[in-house]
Scaffold this active site. Structure first.
Site: not given
Length: 482
Positions: A156, A252, A286
């Site tokens: 992303n 993450e 995210c």
């Protein structure tokens, strides 16, 4: 217009090599073939790791000023070739050309900050005489690189996320082996070209392309790799933790980010910010806004305004500068989003905007009346869907915000400092944005979450701390000379 199909090489131990096998990189918008990229073998991943270890161990001294010079050159290269980088990001991924240009700007800044932070990798003196019997001791600690960093990045943010791994690793004197997402490897390869152009010593960087299933275990379990830096899904992160053993790990793992809007907030500002936070990068973020809790007295007005703004977003060609929303990364992902929305609707959710798919495109979607046991209410949608709920109090909003196994970032809109500090104290997240949506971030800040959102913190300074170890030095002085 005919688009040239690229044939790319990967960087292994400082050498550009082709693979015996290749895989295709396709534009998710129309499935057009963009490039063929090496599909590395386990042996080639092992070769990259061993080259990194040899290079690190054979480099007796790598002065900070040399690392800074390389990083500064890379940052300038990125700025000089910004449009080339942006076109690669937009074509291989989901971002519009304008979003891609923004990512290039941020990524260049990430590398620049890495250069600046390299000069600030300092230790501290230690007062050994605080301990009885140690009056004749003096000393300090300093930080030294862990050695070889294994990095795994998602699709992303195919450039800036790579920069967040490589920049701090090089700044702190480590060698790094990167495995980029298979659907978006071209941005990472382009960044590797910038590092080689800047004069990075061979072996300090490898970009190994191919299947995570084929290469991941080798990277994660190889004894020469001292740290794993991973950004991606929670299930993959859990598997990495199990396999990595005693290695340092920074991960993450995403979120299901909440935003609270109270009745004293600037409603227009809250709508503008949360629409952007929910649908930028097609919701594949995210930090993206997934749940919005709005105080009941302003809920009808907020919802109407939010829906109106959402329906104004333009869906279409990523390379068109007027486009707001492009496709998801694959049609498979768009179908998954569709399934999650349909499951929520089957449990009583109401579609207020969007709710339809065309190929890899999924329209920006607003849902209300979503059941708390719907999958979309608890998990990370990673798509252009937002859930809006009325709430009767800040206490209720905070409790419901915390009721998921994620805690990356959150937002709250209010002009009451006491309300803001209640949220700051009680929301279980790694970051809370006041009068901003959850997706606000600068690359220099500590970035990470609680619960299922990950372990450790990124952000250049904080990544450098994770990629280095503290070594204590103590001198015992002769008492007769004191």
């Amino acid at each position: 217009m005919h688009t040239q199909i690229l044939s790319k090489k990967m960087l292994v131990g400082g050498k550009w090599i082709a693979g015996e096998k290749t895989f295709e990189v396709r534009n998710p918008q129309d499935n057009a073939l963009i490039a063929r990229v090496p599909a590395a073998s386990k042996e080639q991943m092992k070769e990259a790791i061993e080259a990194a270890e040899r290079t690190y161990r054979s480099t007796k001294v790598w002065p900070v000023h040399e690392r800074m010079t390389i990083l500064n050159k890379v940052a300038q290269y990125m700025r000089d070739h910004a449009e080339d980088f942006a076109e690669i990001i937009a074509r291989e991924g989901s971002k519009t050309i304008n979003e891609a240009r923004g990512e290039v700007k941020r990524a260049a800044q990430t590398i620049q900050i890495s250069a600046e932070e390299a000069r600030r990798i300092n230790g501290e003196t230690i007062n050994f005489d605080q301990n009885e019997g140690s009056e004749n001791r003096v000393g300090y600690f300093y930080r030294f690189p862990v050695g070889v960093v294994g990095a795994i990045t998602p699709f992303n943010d195919p450039l800036n996320m790579v920069a967040h791994k490589i920049g701090p690793a090089i700044a702190s004197g480590n060698a790094v082996v990167l495995k980029p997402a298979s659907v978006t490897p071209l941005s990472a390869i382009k960044l590797a070209e910038a590092f080689m152009e800047a004069g990075l010593p061979e072996g300090f960087l490898s970009v190994v392309t191919g299947s995570g299933r084929e290469l991941g275990d080798t990277l994660v379990t190889h004894p020469a790799v001292q740290m794993i830096s991973f950004t991606g899904g929670s299930s993959a992160g859990e598997k990495i933790t199990e396999k990595a053993g005693a290695k340092k790990v920074c991960m993450e793992l995403g979120s299901n980010s909440p935003v609270i809007v109270l009745k004293d907030a600037d409603l227009h500002d809250a709508v503008q910010s949360t629409v952007s936070g929910a649908f930028a990068a097609v919701g594949q973020n995210c930090l993206g806004v997934q749940r919005i809790y709005v105080e009941r007295s302003i809920y009808p007005q907020f919802l109407t305004t939010f829906i109106n703004r959402t329906t104004e977003l333009r869906i279409g060609d990523k390379m068109d500068e007027w486009t707001d929303v492009g496709p998801l990364i694959t049609e498979k992902e768009a179908k998954r989003v569709e399934e999650w929305v349909n499951e929520a609707v089957s449990k009583g959710a109401i579609v207020k905007a969007g709710g339809y798919r065309e190929g890899a495109f999924y329209a920006p979607t607003v849902l209300t009346n979503v059941s708390e046991d719907a999958k979309i209410a608890k998990e990370e949608i990673f798509g252009p869907v937002v859930l809006i709920y009325p709430i009767d109090s800040l206490y209720e909003a905070v409790e419901r915000s915390n009721d998921v196994n994620y805690g990356l970032q959150a937002g709250i809109f209010t002009n009451d400092i006491n309300q803001a500090f209640y949220a700051i104290k009680n929301m279980n997240v790694g970051g809370i944005m006041i009068n901003d949506s959850s997706d606000y971030r600068i690359d220099a800040m500590p970035f990470g979450g609680t619960k299922g959102s990950g372990v450790g913190r990124e952000g250049i300074k904080y990544a450098i701390e994770a990629m280095t170890e503290a070594k204590v030095v103590s001198f015992r002085l002769q008492e007769n000379l004191l």
